[in-house]
Design an enzyme around this catalytic site. Structure first.
Site, mmCIF file in Angstrom:
data_model
loop_
_atom_site.group_PDB
_atom_site.id
_atom_site.type_symbol
_atom_site.label_atom_id
_atom_site.label_comp_id
_atom_site.label_asym_id
_atom_site.label_seq_id
_atom_site.Cartn_x
_atom_site.Cartn_y
_atom_site.Cartn_z
ATOM 1 N N ASP A 8 0.885 -1.169 0.000
ATOM 2 C CA ASP A 8 0.000 0.000 0.000
ATOM 3 C C ASP A 8 0.918 1.213 0.000
ATOM 4 O O ASP A 8 1.552 1.514 1.010
ATOM 5 C CB ASP A 8 -0.881 -0.045 1.265
ATOM 6 C CG ASP A 8 -1.574 1.293 1.558
ATOM 7 O OD1 ASP A 8 -1.615 2.164 0.681
ATOM 8 O OD2 ASP A 8 -2.080 1.435 2.703
ATOM 9 N N LYS A 70 2.663 11.340 -3.514
ATOM 10 C CA LYS A 70 1.593 10.637 -4.231
ATOM 11 C C LYS A 70 0.616 11.604 -4.914
ATOM 12 O O LYS A 70 0.038 11.286 -5.947
ATOM 13 C CB LYS A 70 0.852 9.745 -3.235
ATOM 14 C CG LYS A 70 -0.202 8.840 -3.845
ATOM 15 C CD LYS A 70 -0.686 7.855 -2.806
ATOM 16 C CE LYS A 70 -1.840 7.017 -3.267
ATOM 17 N NZ LYS A 70 -2.258 6.077 -2.214
ATOM 18 N N GLU A 147 -7.508 0.638 -3.864
ATOM 19 C CA GLU A 147 -7.427 0.536 -2.398
ATOM 20 C C GLU A 147 -8.729 0.005 -1.773
ATOM 21 O O GLU A 147 -8.670 -0.880 -0.917
ATOM 22 C CB GLU A 147 -7.022 1.893 -1.808
ATOM 23 C CG GLU A 147 -5.551 2.202 -2.088
ATOM 24 C CD GLU A 147 -5.172 3.669 -1.942
ATOM 25 O OE1 GLU A 147 -5.974 4.454 -1.416
ATOM 26 O OE2 GLU A 147 -4.057 4.027 -2.373
ATOM 27 N N ASP A 169 -12.601 5.919 3.493
ATOM 28 C CA ASP A 169 -11.159 5.951 3.782
ATOM 29 C C ASP A 169 -10.711 7.365 4.156
ATOM 30 O O ASP A 169 -10.641 8.242 3.296
ATOM 31 C CB ASP A 169 -10.418 5.440 2.531
ATOM 32 C CG ASP A 169 -8.899 5.421 2.701
ATOM 33 O OD1 ASP A 169 -8.389 5.981 3.686
ATOM 34 O OD2 ASP A 169 -8.221 4.849 1.823
HETATM 35 MG MG MG Z 1 -4.315 4.971 2.579
#
Ligand code: MG
Ligand code: ADP
Length: 569
Positions: A8, A70, A147, A169
């Protein structure tokens, strides 16, 4: 055979997980942590740092530190480090190279392939850039998966006969809502929404403002004006935020902060959970818009959702969980650590693709917190509830009495603040501790839980290396209903427990102040005026009397009076 590895690659933290004996588990990095900060830095000598060490240096030299790369994946953004320009892929490759190295150290095998996760909304360019980063790090990407899909796989939702899943999330800097539909064993994304500029960092920032204002009131100095101090406050605030997720209050302490008149000072402040929730209520409000949007896009009602899965470290905040429960009228899935669940799911996918998993994958967690009884009858948590097993953790304790050569350890499990309200698992004794003044012995208490749920507790006196321990087998573990009962009770007694912990802590502080005063009198024997000596002794007597009467407010007041007097003298 190549081992199945899942990664991840997060905005703030990254996680690597593997399949071992048919079970998915997180791999600890070289620093012993489950989560690796997604931070890259370069030293003045040109050395690259990745993870916690890089994060540490961010306060001293922010211009040589790269965070949250990211956000720029798939763009032509460049970062400049020590006079050289790097693409987002190159920076991500530094992070992935460290993850690869740490997995290799753990398994003792070279790591060639991995499943890597990306947000469901990542476009083609962003996915391609993620692949390139892996390639640069010497990793072949077996598959890029979303994800929210990974989180659903970690919970084995692909094996249940369910239709729709909402994955919610809330990470460090981003918030994503995804609605997935399961058909023919594949998860289809029905709707995504979110806010790419909302996450745990915003909660940290609120605490920074709160504490900075408190210090401004107390010492008349705005510590926001000094970047290094501000960074220290930011780190302390994040720690306080995490504590507030499982404790009713948190304290921060910043030693040696320079004040206006050049005198270093120790800054201390505290906050309770309800104040924290008050000053962040608008942030919670902001989570609702994207949630409604995703629901509207999917044309589903809350009742039509079969499962709600919580992901991201920030969903550990009780107020955030409550909000989710209120919104969807169901208990969300949060049994697997929310900041590890995506990495675990990536490993599960890798395991399936590489033929390492055929049956059901088990992800085991500790149902209740484990710890020991400490001074004042308090319960010290060593392993928190819901840690994925196998796991281990340790904490250093010290002697409560002078010349204490024997220490008793009482092992407990539960969620209450006082040891007596938790479930006793066993006791043992450490003997032959060298004779030392109070607070000078260092005893490390280590908890280890193996894959079968067997708990081993050991205590070691670090100087003489005297060691002893106890093994508690799985028969002590509780049924699911019993666990739920324990958690319900802890919630029901939270308020009362909090005041009992507060009282116990006040008594402990009073006790140690009396000892400090005794030491002071001993040291200054013959050097103090008899008037001063008398004043201290009177203060001590007053405090002892208050202790025997048990009035917390009076004890606190007299402890402070004694402290002030010692400081003055
Ligand atoms: Mg995350
Ligand atoms: P990412 O955004 O990279 O996916 P995570 O899911 O690991 O990262 O989330 C990181 C965020 O979770 C950070 O803001 C961190 O402070 C927060 N966090 C971690 N543990 C807790 C906790 N116990 N209580 C509140 N917030 C937490």
């Amino acid at each position: 055979m190549t081992r199945a590895v899942g990664i991840d690659l997060g905005t703030t933290y990254s996680v690597a997980a593997i399949i071992e004996n048919g079970r998915a588990r997180v791999v600890k990095n070289a620093e012993g942590e489950n989560l690796t900060p997604s931070v890259v830095a370069v030293t003045a000598q040109g050395h690259m740092l990745v993870g916690s060490v890089a994060k540490c240096q961010s306060s001293v030299s922010p211009e040589r530190t790269v965070m949250s790369i990211k956000r720029h994946m798939g763009t032509d953004h460049r970062v400049s480090l020590n006079g050289r320009d790097y693409s987002p892929q190159e920076i991500s490759a530094f992070i992935l190279r460290k993850m690869k190295r740490d997995v290799e150290t753990y398994t003792g095998e070279s790591m060639k392939k991995a499943v890597i996760t990306v947000p469901a909304y990542f476009n083609d360019a962003q996915r391609q850039a993620t692949k390139e980063a892996a390639l640069m790090a010497g990793i072949e990407v077996v598959r890029i998966i979303n994800e929210p899909t990974a989180a659903s796989l970690a919970y084995g939702l692909d094996r249940e006969h369910i239709q729709t899943i909402l994955v919610w999330d809330l990470g460090g800097g981003t918030f994503d809502v995804s609605i997935l539909e399961l058909g023919d064993g594949v998860f289809h994304v029905k709707a995504v929404s979110g806010n790419t500029r909302l996450g745990g960092d915003d909660w940290d920032e609120r605490l920074v403002e709160y504490f900075a204002d408190t210090f401004l009131d107390k010492i008349g100095l705005d510590i926001r004006s000094d970047p290094v101090t501000l960074q220290r406050l930011r780190e302390a605030s994040e720690k306080a935020k995490r504590e507030l997720s499982y404790k009713p209050g948190a304290r921060i302490s910043l030693p040696f902060i320079k004040t206006g008149n050049g005198m270093p000072k120790n800054l201390e402040a505290s906050i309770d959970r309800s104040t924290f929730e008050d000053i962040t209520s608008d942030l919670r409000e902001k989570l609702l818009g994207p949630t409604r949007q995703a629901m509207a896009d999917s044309k589903l009602t809350a009742e039509e959702l079969d499962r709600v899965v919580l992901v991201g470290g920030s969903t550990r905040m009780p107020s955030v969980r409550d909000l989710v429960e209120e919104t969807f009228h169901k208990k969300p899935f949060i049994r697997i650590n929310p900041d590890e669940v995506v990495g675990i799911g990536a490993a599960v996918q890798a395991g399936v693709l590489m033929g390492e998993i055929d049956g059901v994958v088990l992800v085991d967690v500790t149902p209740l917190s484990l710890g020991i009884e400490t001074e004042g009858g308090l319960f010290a948590r060593i392993i928190s509830r819901n840690a994925t097993i196998p796991t281990s953790a340790s904490q250093i304790f010290t002697n409560a009495e002078d010349d204490q050569t024997v220490m008793d350890f009482h092992i407990l499990q539960g969620e209450r603040e006082m040891a007596i309200d938790n479930i006793s698992l066993g006791q043992f004794q450490l003997t032959d501790i060298p004779s030392l003044p109070r607070g000078k012995a260092h005893v490390e208490v280590m908890f280890q839980i193996d894959v079968n749920g067997i708990v081993k507790v050991s205590a070691e006196e670090l100087y003489t290396e005297t060691k002893t321990g106890i093994r508690i087998d799985a028969s002590h573990l509780l049924s699911e209903e019993e666990v739920e009962q324990v958690i319900r009770e802890a919630e029901a007694h939270a308020e009362e427990d909090r005041s009992r912990r507060g009282e116990a802590e006040i008594n402990i502080r009073a006790d140690s102040m009396i000892r400090a005063a005794e030491l002071f009198l001993e040291e200054k024997e013959g050097k103090l005026s008899s008037a001063s000596k008398h004043r201290i002794e009177q203060c001590m007597l007053d405090l002892k009397e208050a202790l025997s009467q048990g009035e917390s407010a009076v004890i606190e007041e007299r402890t402070e009076a004694l402290r002030k007097m010692l400081e003055e003298l």
